[in-house]
Design a protein around this motif. Structure first.
Motif, mmCIF file in Angstrom:
data_model
loop_
_atom_site.group_PDB
_atom_site.id
_atom_site.type_symbol
_atom_site.label_atom_id
_atom_site.label_comp_id
_atom_site.label_asym_id
_atom_site.label_seq_id
_atom_site.Cartn_x
_atom_site.Cartn_y
_atom_site.Cartn_z
ATOM 1 N N ALA A 202 4.259 4.897 6.609
ATOM 2 C CA ALA A 202 3.045 4.484 5.907
ATOM 3 C C ALA A 202 1.894 5.447 6.183
ATOM 4 C CB ALA A 202 2.661 3.060 6.307
ATOM 5 N N ARG A 203 1.825 5.946 7.422
ATOM 6 C CA ARG A 203 0.784 6.921 7.757
ATOM 7 C C ARG A 203 0.951 8.179 6.922
ATOM 8 N NH1 ARG A 203 -3.186 9.178 8.260
ATOM 9 N NH2 ARG A 203 -3.555 7.359 6.951
ATOM 10 N N ALA A 204 2.187 8.669 6.804
ATOM 11 C CA ALA A 204 2.446 9.868 6.014
ATOM 12 C C ALA A 204 2.150 9.617 4.539
ATOM 13 C CB ALA A 204 3.888 10.316 6.200
ATOM 14 N N ALA A 205 2.563 8.457 4.024
ATOM 15 C CA ALA A 205 2.305 8.132 2.619
ATOM 16 C C ALA A 205 0.817 8.011 2.350
ATOM 17 C CB ALA A 205 3.024 6.837 2.257
ATOM 18 N N GLY A 206 0.098 7.359 3.268
ATOM 19 C CA GLY A 206 -1.335 7.218 3.097
ATOM 20 C C GLY A 206 -2.055 8.549 3.118
ATOM 21 N N ALA A 207 -1.639 9.439 4.018
ATOM 22 C CA ALA A 207 -2.273 10.758 4.104
ATOM 23 C C ALA A 207 -2.021 11.579 2.844
ATOM 24 C CB ALA A 207 -1.758 11.500 5.338
ATOM 25 N N GLU A 208 -0.791 11.514 2.318
ATOM 26 C CA GLU A 208 -0.508 12.240 1.068
ATOM 27 C C GLU A 208 -1.343 11.687 -0.081
ATOM 28 O OE1 GLU A 208 3.979 14.140 1.237
ATOM 29 O OE2 GLU A 208 3.507 12.582 -0.221
ATOM 30 N N ALA A 209 -1.419 10.354 -0.171
ATOM 31 C CA ALA A 209 -2.196 9.749 -1.252
ATOM 32 C C ALA A 209 -3.665 10.130 -1.138
ATOM 33 C CB ALA A 209 -2.023 8.228 -1.210
ATOM 34 N N ALA A 210 -4.196 10.070 0.085
ATOM 35 C CA ALA A 210 -5.599 10.430 0.290
ATOM 36 C C ALA A 210 -5.852 11.889 -0.062
ATOM 37 C CB ALA A 210 -6.003 10.156 1.731
ATOM 38 N N ALA A 211 -4.865 12.739 0.168
ATOM 39 C CA ALA A 211 -5.010 14.153 -0.186
ATOM 40 C C ALA A 211 -5.055 14.354 -1.694
ATOM 41 C CB ALA A 211 -3.856 14.964 0.408
ATOM 42 N N SER A 212 -4.681 13.341 -2.450
ATOM 43 C CA SER A 212 -4.685 13.434 -3.916
ATOM 44 C C SER A 212 -5.753 12.559 -4.551
ATOM 45 C CB SER A 212 -3.299 13.068 -4.459
ATOM 46 O OG SER A 212 -2.331 13.993 -4.015
ATOM 47 N N GLY A 213 -6.764 12.196 -3.742
ATOM 48 C CA GLY A 213 -7.914 11.511 -4.304
ATOM 49 C C GLY A 213 -7.857 10.005 -4.283
ATOM 50 N N GLY B 176 -4.321 12.028 -10.229
ATOM 51 C CA GLY B 176 -4.663 12.930 -9.151
ATOM 52 C C GLY B 176 -6.095 13.413 -9.139
ATOM 53 N N VAL B 177 -6.299 14.535 -8.441
ATOM 54 C CA VAL B 177 -7.624 15.059 -8.164
ATOM 55 C C VAL B 177 -8.376 15.464 -9.426
ATOM 56 C CG1 VAL B 177 -8.786 17.079 -7.183
ATOM 57 C CG2 VAL B 177 -7.218 15.733 -5.776
ATOM 58 N N PRO C 153 -18.821 10.771 -1.963
ATOM 59 C CA PRO C 153 -17.948 10.221 -3.003
ATOM 60 C C PRO C 153 -16.716 11.087 -3.294
ATOM 61 C CG PRO C 153 -20.247 10.204 -3.693
ATOM 62 C CD PRO C 153 -20.178 11.031 -2.461
ATOM 63 N N PHE C 154 -16.765 12.361 -2.878
ATOM 64 C CA PHE C 154 -15.668 13.281 -3.185
ATOM 65 C C PHE C 154 -14.820 13.588 -1.946
ATOM 66 C CE2 PHE C 154 -18.999 13.942 -6.288
ATOM 67 C CZ PHE C 154 -18.309 14.036 -7.485
ATOM 68 N N ARG C 155 -14.923 12.741 -0.913
ATOM 69 C CA ARG C 155 -14.299 13.058 0.375
ATOM 70 C C ARG C 155 -12.772 13.179 0.263
ATOM 71 N NH1 ARG C 155 -17.040 10.474 3.676
ATOM 72 N NH2 ARG C 155 -15.732 10.705 5.521
ATOM 73 N N ARG C 156 -12.159 12.468 -0.671
ATOM 74 C CA ARG C 156 -10.705 12.573 -0.831
ATOM 75 C C ARG C 156 -10.312 13.332 -2.094
ATOM 76 N NH1 ARG C 156 -12.018 7.574 0.999
ATOM 77 N NH2 ARG C 156 -11.271 7.080 3.100
ATOM 78 N N ILE C 157 -11.289 13.910 -2.748
ATOM 79 C CA ILE C 157 -11.020 14.621 -4.008
ATOM 80 C C ILE C 157 -11.090 16.108 -3.731
ATOM 81 C CG2 ILE C 157 -11.748 14.910 -6.401
ATOM 82 C CD1 ILE C 157 -13.020 12.118 -6.231
ATOM 83 N N ASP C 158 -9.958 16.681 -3.391
ATOM 84 C CA ASP C 158 -9.905 18.059 -2.908
ATOM 85 C C ASP C 158 -8.632 18.709 -3.447
ATOM 86 O OD1 ASP C 158 -9.461 20.411 -1.404
ATOM 87 O OD2 ASP C 158 -10.508 19.593 0.348
ATOM 88 N N ALA C 159 -8.786 19.616 -4.414
ATOM 89 C CA ALA C 159 -7.623 20.230 -5.067
ATOM 90 C C ALA C 159 -6.755 21.015 -4.089
ATOM 91 C CB ALA C 159 -8.100 21.143 -6.201
ATOM 92 N N ARG C 160 -7.374 21.624 -3.085
ATOM 93 C CA ARG C 160 -6.579 22.394 -2.117
ATOM 94 C C ARG C 160 -5.677 21.472 -1.306
ATOM 95 N NH1 ARG C 160 -6.457 23.271 3.007
ATOM 96 N NH2 ARG C 160 -8.283 21.938 3.326
ATOM 97 N N ARG C 161 -6.251 20.363 -0.829
ATOM 98 C CA ARG C 161 -5.449 19.416 -0.040
ATOM 99 C C ARG C 161 -4.343 18.809 -0.889
ATOM 100 N NH1 ARG C 161 -8.541 14.977 1.459
ATOM 101 N NH2 ARG C 161 -6.979 14.411 3.006
ATOM 102 N N GLU C 162 -4.630 18.567 -2.157
ATOM 103 C CA GLU C 162 -3.621 17.982 -3.033
ATOM 104 C C GLU C 162 -2.398 18.892 -3.154
ATOM 105 O OE1 GLU C 162 -3.656 15.674 -7.292
ATOM 106 O OE2 GLU C 162 -4.621 17.645 -7.216
ATOM 107 N N LYS C 163 -2.626 20.196 -3.104
ATOM 108 C CA LYS C 163 -1.517 21.139 -3.237
ATOM 109 C C LYS C 163 -0.795 21.399 -1.930
ATOM 110 C CE LYS C 163 -3.499 23.670 -7.175
ATOM 111 N NZ LYS C 163 -4.061 24.968 -7.637
ATOM 112 N N THR C 164 -1.511 21.326 -0.821
ATOM 113 C CA THR C 164 -0.930 21.779 0.452
ATOM 114 C C THR C 164 -0.493 20.655 1.382
ATOM 115 O OG1 THR C 164 -3.134 21.882 1.490
ATOM 116 C CG2 THR C 164 -2.326 23.879 0.387
ATOM 117 N N GLN C 165 -0.933 19.419 1.129
ATOM 118 C CA GLN C 165 -0.655 18.341 2.080
ATOM 119 C C GLN C 165 0.269 17.267 1.531
ATOM 120 O OE1 GLN C 165 -4.178 16.932 4.138
ATOM 121 N NE2 GLN C 165 -5.033 18.994 4.258
#
Length: 752
Positions: A146-157, A92-93, A370-382
Motif C-alpha cells: 500500500a505504501r508503494a501504491a500510494g507513493a506511485e499514485a501521489a507521484a501522478s497527482g 495523471g499530471v 496545490p501542486f505538491r503532487r502534480i509533478d511531471a518528472r516524478r510521474e515519469k521516474t517514480q
C-alpha cells in the motif's frame, strides 16, 4: 435499532433539530475558516460535489462509463464557477495541472481541487489483488505494498484513494470479495490497519508521497442476500457490531480520514441515508471526525431503492443522514442550495460538511501548495521502478496457496524435464493484474510462459497449448492439449476464472470452473501424466471432478505485474509456498454463504459418518473442502506438545499457551501457526471457532520451534445480550492448528 430510542423520537419530531444538537464543527486554520465564511450556498455545495474525470485515465471510462459523458472543457467551466471539489480516476499530471491551474487562477475563491482515484491493489506497479495478499497472513507486506501504491499514485497527482475495502465477505458468489481480506474478522482488522498506514505513510498526509485512504463500504456490503452485488442486507445489530464493524473501527484507529457509504440497505434503510449508521455510530459513538462520501451515484440510487421520491428528496435524506460528499450524481450541487434556502437543511449542517472537506484538503497540504503532487518528472521516474517491481514479485510469491501436493510433485526440477503449459491462462498478456485496476495494464505484466521460460535451464523443453477458452471450447483444443501432455514429462495446467468474473457487479450463481475448462482438465488428467493445476481466481471456488484428481494444486489468484515470475518461483522451489486461504473453498456452490466461524446449531453432526436429522447437506458435511487458514508448504509440518500453562485464566491476568511445531521434511518452510478459541457455553451462542492470533514462522529441515501465544480476557469478549462487549467465566476450547478445521493440538482452559 436503526436510530436508537431517544434519537428516533427527536428525529421524527424534527430532523433538523436532532441534527443540530450533534454538530460540533472541526476547527480550521483562520484563513480557511475565513474563506468558508465567504462562500455562497452554491459554492459550498460545489465543495461537496465530486465527479468522474472527463479526461479519464487508463481503464477508468470502462469501469465508470457514466463519466465518459462529461466534457473536459465543460468540467473546467464547473471549476471556474466553484461547482466542483475535485475529480476521480483522471489522466495523471497533465490533466491535474490544467484543472488545478484553473481552480487557483480563474475560480472565484481559489480553493484547491482534490484528485482521487481507485488505487485498490497498485497504481502502475500492480500488486496481488487484496484477497490474495490477505492470504499471505502478513500485514506488514500489505502495509509495504500500500505504501508503494500510494507513493506511485501521489507521484501522478493523486491525493486520495478509495481504498482499502474492509468488507467482510462470507459468500463467495459475491464478486467484490476480491477487494477485501476475506471471511475472518481478525485478519480483516489487521489488513485494514496495515493498508491505511501504508497508503498514508508515516510523515503525515501533507507528505508529497502520501495519499488519504478511504475505508469502504460502510456497512455490511458483503452481506447481500444470495451473494448478489448491491443486494438487500437484513442482519442483526449484534452481527454488525461483532462481524462487520470491527474492520472499520480498525481503519479509524489507524487514522483513516474518510469513509465511503455502501450501496446496500440494512433492515430497510439504505446505508446512504441511514442516520443511525452514519451519525450515531460513526460520528457520535466512534468519534470519527472525518468526512463521509457516497459511493458512485449512491444518493441517486435512493430513488430506485424506493426510499426517496425524487432527486431533491434523495439529496435531503442522504445529506441529513451524514453523507458529506456526493460522488457522481450531481445531486448536491443541483439541490442543496435550494434545500438550505427553504429551511429543509440547516446552514450549520452545510457548513459542517464543507469544513470536513476543507479540513481534508488542509491535511493533504493543498492549501499550502496545490501542486505538491502534480509533478511531471516524478510521474515519469517514480512508477514501475526496480524496487516496486521487486516488491510486486515478493508479494505475489507470498500470496500463492498450495492446496495439495501429493507425492511431493512440487517443486519441479529446473532441468531435464519436458514441461507442457496448458490452459487458457498458460500464456498471453491477459487476466494477470486482476479486476478493478485503473492505471496498470496486463500488457506491462509478465505472463506464465515468460516466467517459466526464464526459470528453466532449457526453454526449448517448454511447450504451450491453450486447449480451451475460458468459457468455451476451442476447435481441436483438447486434442492438441492431450498430445502436448503425452509428449511431456510434467503438465502445468493453468485454469480458472477470468479477471472479469470477479469484482464489482460480477457475482456468480455457480462458483465452479467453467465447463469448457473442466472438460480440458478431465482429458489432460486422463493421460496419467503428473499434473500441477494453477487456479486463477478472485474468490473461493467449489472444486470438483478431475481438478481434484491432480496431485498438486496451487491457488494463484490474480497476482499483478510480476505474476509469471512469481508463479515460476514457487513452481521451481526458488520460494516455498507460504500463503494460507483467507476464505473457505466449499464443497459446492449450494453451501454459500459459508464461513469457518459458523454456529454449531442444536443438531451438529459431529465427527464421523453423516447421520440422519443432523445439520448437514445430503451430499457432504457442514465443513469446507479446503478451509480458511489451509495451505501447505514444501516441508512436512507437525504440531505437538500443547502446553496450557495451568489451564486457568484469571479475570485480570493472562494465560500463556504453546505448542511445538516441527518441520520433518527436507525443504525449508514457512508455517502460519493459528490460535483458535471456542466459548463452550455462553449467554449468546458462539462460533465453533474464532481466530484469535497467528504467527508466521520459518523452519529449516528438521527444526522444531515452540510457538507461544498469550490469551487475555479481552480476547474472549463478545457482543452480549445488552449489545455491549462482555465476557463470561467458564470453559473455553483452544486449538493451535494449521487451519480452521485442522485439529493440530487442542485442549480446554477456564476463565475464572
Amino acid at each position: 435499532m436503526l436510530l436508537g430510542a431517544g434519537a428516533a423520537v427527536a428525529w421524527a419530531a424534527s430532523p433538523a433539530r436532532a441534527l443540530l444538537a450533534q454538530i460540533a464543527p472541526a476547527p480550521l486554520p483562520r484563513n480557511v475558516e475565513a474563506l468558508l465564511a465567504q462562500l455562497t450556498p452554491a459554492e459550498k455545495a460545489g465543495q461537496l460535489t465530486l465527479m468522474a474525470a472527463a479526461w479519464a485515465g487508463g481503464a477508468a471510462t470502462a469501469l465508470n462509463p457514466a463519466g465518459a459523458a462529461a466534457n473536459f472543457d465543460g468540467q473546467l467551466d464547473e471549476v471556474r464557477r466553484g461547482r466542483l471539489t475535485g475529480v476521480f480516476n483522471g489522466n495523471g499530471v497533465a490533466m491535474a495541472k490544467r484543472m488545478q491551474t484553473v481552480a487557483m487562477t480563474e475560480a472565484p475563491r481559489n480553493i484547491p481541487l482534490l484528485f482521487a482515484a481507485d488505487i485498490i491493489h497498485g497504481f502502475r506497479t500492480v500488486f496481488p489483488v487484496p484477497l490474495a495478499e490477505a492470504g499471505s497472513f502478513d500485514p506488514d507486506l500489505a502495509r509495504r505494498t500500500a505504501r508503494a501504491a500510494g507513493a506511485e499514485a501521489a507521484a501522478s497527482g493523486i491525493d486520495w484513494t478509495f481504498a482499502p475495502m474492509v468488507d467482510i465477505a462470507r459468500d463467495q458468489r459475491w464478486g467484490r470479495g476480491v477487494e477485501g481480506a476475506g471471511e475472518d474478522v481478525l485478519l480483516s482488522r489487521l489488513m485494514a490497519t496495515a493498508r491505511v498506514q501504508g497508503f498514508q505513510g508515516t510523515r503525515g498526509l501533507a507528505a508529497r508521497d502520501a495519499v488519504a485512504a478511504c475505508a469502504k463500504h460502510f456497512a455490511a456490503y458483503g452481506a447481500g442476500e444470495g451473494g448478489l452485488d448491491y443486494n438487500t442486507v437484513d442482519i442483526s445489530e449484534r452481527t454488525l457490531r461483532e462481524i462487520y464493524f470491527p474492520p472499520f473501527q480498525a481503519a479509524l484507529a489507524a487514522g483513516v480520514p474518510t469513509v465511503m457509504a455502501s450501496f446496500n440497505e440494512i433492515a430497510g434503510v439504505p446505508a446512504t441515508a441511514n442516520p443511525w449508521l452514519l451519525r450515531e455510530v460513526l460520528h457520535d459513538e466512534w468519534q470519527f471526525g472525518g468526512l463521509v462520501v457516497s459511493d458512485y451515484t449512491g444518493d441517486e440510487e435512493l430513488i430506485a431503492h424506493g426510499f426517496a421520491a425524487d432527486a431533491r428528496e434523495a439529496t435531503r435524506l442522504a445529506f441529513l443522514a451524514g453523507v458529506d460528499m456526493s460522488m457522481q450524481s450531481g445531486f448536491y450541487i443541483k439541490h442543496l442550495p435550494d434545500l438550505v434556502a427553504a429551511g429543509e437543511v440547516p446552514m450549520a449542517r452545510l457548513d459542517q460538511a464543507v469544513r470536513r472537506v476543507l479540513a481534508l484538503k488542509v491535511a493533504l497540504g493543498l492549501f499550502d501548495d496545490p501542486f505538491r503532487r502534480i509533478d511531471a518528472r516524478r510521474e515519469k521516474t517514480q512508477v514501475r521502478t526496480k524496487t516496486t517491481l521487486a516488491l510486486a514479485r515478493e508479494a505475489a510469491t507470498k500470496s500463492i496457496v498450495m492446496l495439495k501436493n501429493d507425492g511431493d510433485l512440487l517443486p519441479l526440477p529446473r532441468a531435464g524435464q519436458r514441461i507442457a503449459l496448458i490452459g487458457p491462462f498458460a500464456q498471453g498478456q491477459h487476466d494477470l493484474i486482476g479486476p478493478w485496476n485503473v492505471y496498470g495494464t496486463d500488457a506491462e505484466a509478465v505472463d506464465l510462459l515468460s516466467g517459466v521460460r526464464e526459470a528453466v535451464k532449457d526453454a526449448a523443453l517448454v511447450t504451450v497449448v491453450e486447449g480451451a477458452g475460458i468459457d468455451a471450447p476451442l476447435p481441436g483444443g483438447i486434442d492438441a492439449a492431450v498430445a502436448a501432455a503425452r509428449a511431456a514429462d510434467i503438465v502445468v495446467l493453468a485454469i480458472g476464472e477470468s479477471q472479469r468474473m470477479s469484482g464489482e457487479a460480477q457475482s456468480r450463481s455457480d462458483i465452479v470452473i467453467p465447463a469448457a475448462q473442466q472438460a480440458l482438465v478431465a482429458a489432460v488428467v486422463a493421460t496419467g501424466k503428473p499434473v500441477v493445476v494453477l487456479l486463477s481466481t478472485g474468490r473461493g471456488l467449489a472444486l470438483s471432478g478431475a481438478v481434484l484428481g491432480a496431485p498438486a494444486i496451487l491457488v494463484t489468484w490474480f497476482l499483478g505485474s510480476e505474476a509469471g515470475r512469481a508463479i515460476a518461483d514457487v513452481l521451481f522451489g526458488v520460494v516455498a509456498p507460504s500463503a494460507r486461504l483467507p476464505v473457505s473453498f466449499p464443497h459446492a456452490t449450494g453451501q454459500q454463504p459459508y464461513h469457518y466461524g459458523h454456529k454449531n446449531t442444536g443438531r451438529p453432526n459431529g465427527p464421523g459418518p453423516l447421520a440422519e436429522y443432523k445439520a448437514h447437506y445430503r451430499e457432504f458435511p457442514n465443513d469446507a473442502l479446503f478451509p480458511f487458514g489451509h495451505g501447505l508448504t514444501y516441508g512436512k509440518i507437525t504440531y505437538s506438545a500443547l502446553d496450557l500453562g495451568g489451564g486457568v485464566l484469571a479475570a485480570d491476568g493472562t494465560l500463556t499457551v504453546s505448542a511445538t511445531v516441527t518441520n520433518s521434511g527436507t525443504h525449508a518452510a514457512e508455517e502460519v501457526v493459528q490460535l483458535y478459541v471456542r466459548d463452550v457455553a455462553a449467554s449468546i451462542t458462539r462460533p465453533v471457532r474464532e481466530l484469535k492470533a497467528f504467527r508466521k514462522i520459518a523452519l529449516t529441515p528438521g527444526q522444531s520451534t515452540v510457538v507461544t501465544f498469550t490469551i487475555r480476557r479481552s480476547d474472549l469478549l463478545f457482543v452480549g445480550v445488552a449489545l455491549k462487549p462482555t465476557v463470561e467465566p467458564g470453559r473455553f476450547r483452544v486449538w493451535i492448528a494449521p487451519s480452521a478445521q485442522a485439529e493440530g493440538v487442542s485442549g480446554d482452559f477456564t476463565l475464572a
